[in-house]
Design a protein around this motif. Structure first.
Motif, PDB file in Angstrom:
ATOM      1  N   LEU A 238       0.828  -1.200   0.000  1.00  0.00           N
ATOM      2  CA  LEU A 238       0.000   0.000   0.000  1.00  0.00           C
ATOM      3  C   LEU A 238       0.868   1.259   0.000  1.00  0.00           C
ATOM      4  O   LEU A 238       0.531   2.254  -0.665  1.00  0.00           O
ATOM      5  N   GLU A 239       1.996   1.232   0.698  1.00  0.00           N
ATOM      6  CA  GLU A 239       2.905   2.382   0.653  1.00  0.00           C
ATOM      7  C   GLU A 239       3.391   2.664  -0.767  1.00  0.00           C
ATOM      8  O   GLU A 239       3.729   3.792  -1.103  1.00  0.00           O
ATOM      9  N   GLY A 241       1.425   2.041  -3.391  1.00  0.00           N
ATOM     10  CA  GLY A 241       0.237   2.268  -4.216  1.00  0.00           C
ATOM     11  C   GLY A 241      -0.083   1.114  -5.145  1.00  0.00           C
ATOM     12  O   GLY A 241      -0.788   1.289  -6.136  1.00  0.00           O
ATOM     13  N   ASP A 248      -8.873  -3.021  -4.452  1.00  0.00           N
ATOM     14  CA  ASP A 248      -8.717  -1.853  -5.319  1.00  0.00           C
ATOM     15  C   ASP A 248      -9.148  -2.116  -6.759  1.00  0.00           C
ATOM     16  O   ASP A 248      -9.476  -1.183  -7.492  1.00  0.00           O
ATOM     17  N   GLY A 290      -4.558   8.061  -4.522  1.00  0.00           N
ATOM     18  CA  GLY A 290      -3.981   7.915  -3.191  1.00  0.00           C
ATOM     19  C   GLY A 290      -4.342   9.122  -2.346  1.00  0.00           C
ATOM     20  O   GLY A 290      -4.503  10.234  -2.868  1.00  0.00           O
ATOM     21  N   GLU A 292      -3.723  10.966   1.823  1.00  0.00           N
ATOM     22  CA  GLU A 292      -3.167  10.964   3.182  1.00  0.00           C
ATOM     23  C   GLU A 292      -4.188  11.612   4.099  1.00  0.00           C
ATOM     24  O   GLU A 292      -4.826  12.608   3.732  1.00  0.00           O
ATOM     25  N   ILE A 329      -2.753   6.395   5.435  1.00  0.00           N
ATOM     26  CA  ILE A 329      -2.826   6.549   3.973  1.00  0.00           C
ATOM     27  C   ILE A 329      -3.887   5.615   3.421  1.00  0.00           C
ATOM     28  O   ILE A 329      -4.338   4.682   4.105  1.00  0.00           O
ATOM     29  N   LEU A 331      -6.210   4.311  -0.529  1.00  0.00           N
ATOM     30  CA  LEU A 331      -6.610   4.426  -1.924  1.00  0.00           C
ATOM     31  C   LEU A 331      -8.127   4.518  -1.966  1.00  0.00           C
ATOM     32  O   LEU A 331      -8.814   3.895  -1.153  1.00  0.00           O
ATOM     33  N   ILE A 361       0.814   8.814  -5.934  1.00  0.00           N
ATOM     34  CA  ILE A 361       1.417   7.561  -5.504  1.00  0.00           C
ATOM     35  C   ILE A 361       2.626   7.269  -6.395  1.00  0.00           C
ATOM     36  O   ILE A 361       2.677   7.725  -7.528  1.00  0.00           O
ATOM     37  N   PHE A 363       3.290   6.449  -2.252  1.00  0.00           N
ATOM     38  CA  PHE A 363       3.369   7.297  -1.069  1.00  0.00           C
ATOM     39  C   PHE A 363       4.818   7.465  -0.630  1.00  0.00           C
ATOM     40  O   PHE A 363       5.184   8.497  -0.094  1.00  0.00           O
TER      41      PHE A 363
END
Length: 366
Positions: A238-239, A241, A248, A290, A292, A329, A331, A361, A363
């Motif tokens: 996920l960090e 993206g 997703d 993405g 935050e 964070i 999506l 992204i 991130f």
């Protein structure tokens, strides 16, 4: 909750139990989700090296003079660009604008390919590809006899290179080799992974799993190698993206909406390519972005996204507290008007609408 008696066991199941892994049902398998804790495991992969057992993934071999024809028909990327030893990320579009699955395509040789698919979609993908096969391509589902270890992190090459004559240190991203590894023949090692931390994925027959696992951990002792569970795999991906199928992307999301236009090549016809080309040209009604969190709170799958007036405009698909960034964070799919970088959106966390902003992204910038 799935009934554990019906779950498949990966080859090293008993080893993970002995190592103290928390085992959970996932995609029809019993899988290790964590050993010492997600944050510690996440940090190990980002900064050193860790090993994921992802033997639940599916592998299909397609062979023969028309193997490429079938792959070109069912995948969105242009597999004709592949050469021996090259890997490609792609997806299987359905005929309704969505995605059957995302996958990796490996070109072994001119007439032999390996497709690596998501564990939850093995049967679905197999049936879908078979249904599209107008050439009677030779297909083998080797999922149940194949194990897969993902050795990820900046020290991965230092750990693995002494175990093989394959030149891992100079292996380009998204390429692979087959050879002897830890004394075992016919092992495939690819410079791929799902973490953004660098590293390799190692494919071999189930019977060699114990020997290969032990060899990797012996080789990695001085680098602080650790076993890593699926929990950290999710926070790591996920960090970066990276999309997760079922969260997703799914049968209702198009690759254009999901930001996967880069693997959707209109240089050849494929299933539903005309409709997807129109989407690319005319635009889409929602885009995967993405974001935050600005306010404190952790976004989760299916949480509602709202605008400043409180009107629902979309849904969160993935969300977590980023161990690297120490901020929340996620999506989400939102209308194009809210997809621009810096746009303010609101995430409905229980009874509160919490502020968030759209960001580019990945991130984490490499």
């Amino acid at each position: 909750m799935e009934i554990t008696t019906d779950l498949k066991h990966i080859a090293l199941n008993d080893l993970h139990v002995r190592l103290g892994a928390k085992m959970v049902p996932f995609a029809g398998y019993l899988m290790p989700v964590s050993y010492e804790g997600i944050n510690a495991e996440h940090e190990t992969v980002r900064n050193r090296v860790g090993v994921f057992d992802v033997s639940h993934m599916g592998e299909f071999i397609l062979k023969g003079p028309h193997a490429l024809d079938l792959i070109q028909k069912v995948t969105s990327n242009d597999a004709a660009k592949l050469f021996d030893g090259k890997v490609q990320y792609s997806c299987l579009p359905n005929d309704r604008g969505g995605i059957v699955d995302d996958l990796l395509v490996y070109r072994i040789d001119e007439q032999t390919y390996m497709l690596v698919v998501n564990a939850s979609n093995i049967e679905k993908d197999w049936n879908w590809i078979r249904k599209q096969d107008e050439w009677n391509v030779e297909m083998h589902n080797i999922s149940d006899k194949t194990s897969l270890l993902a050795v990820q992190g900046p020290l991965a090459a230092d750990v693995l290179q002494p175990l093989t004559n394959m030149d891992l240190r100079n292996m380009e991203y998204y390429s692979f080799a087959k050879g002897v590894f830890a004394g075992i023949e016919n092992v495939l090692v690819s410079a791929t992974g799902y973490t953004g931390a660098g590293g390799f994925e190692v494919y071999f027959e189930n019977g060699s799993a114990g020997k290969i696992w032990d060899a990797i951990f012996e080789a990695g002792k001085t680098q602080g190698i650790r076993p890593i569970g699926l929990g950290a795999r999710d926070t790591l991906r996920l960090e970066m993206g990276f999309c997760l199928y079922g969260n997703d992307i799914d049968d209702t999301t198009s690759p254009i909406e999901a930001g996967l236009g880069w693997i959707t090549k209109f240089t050849k016809p494929f299933i539903n390519s005309d409709a997807l080309k129109r989407q690319k040209e005319e635009g889409v009604s929602r885009k995967l972005v993405g974001f935050e969190m600005i306010d404190r709170g952790i976004p989760r799958h299916d949480y509602e996204v709202r605008d400043a007036a409180g009107i629902a405009i979309g849904k969160v698909t993935s969300g977590t507290q980023s161990p690297t960034l120490n901020k929340a964070i996620g999506l989400a799919y939102v209308p194009p008007a809210f997809a621009r970088e810096g746009s303010e959106i609101f995430i409905q966390v229980r009874d509160k609408a919490l502020r968030a902003k759209v960001v580019k992204i990945p991130f984490i910038k490499k």
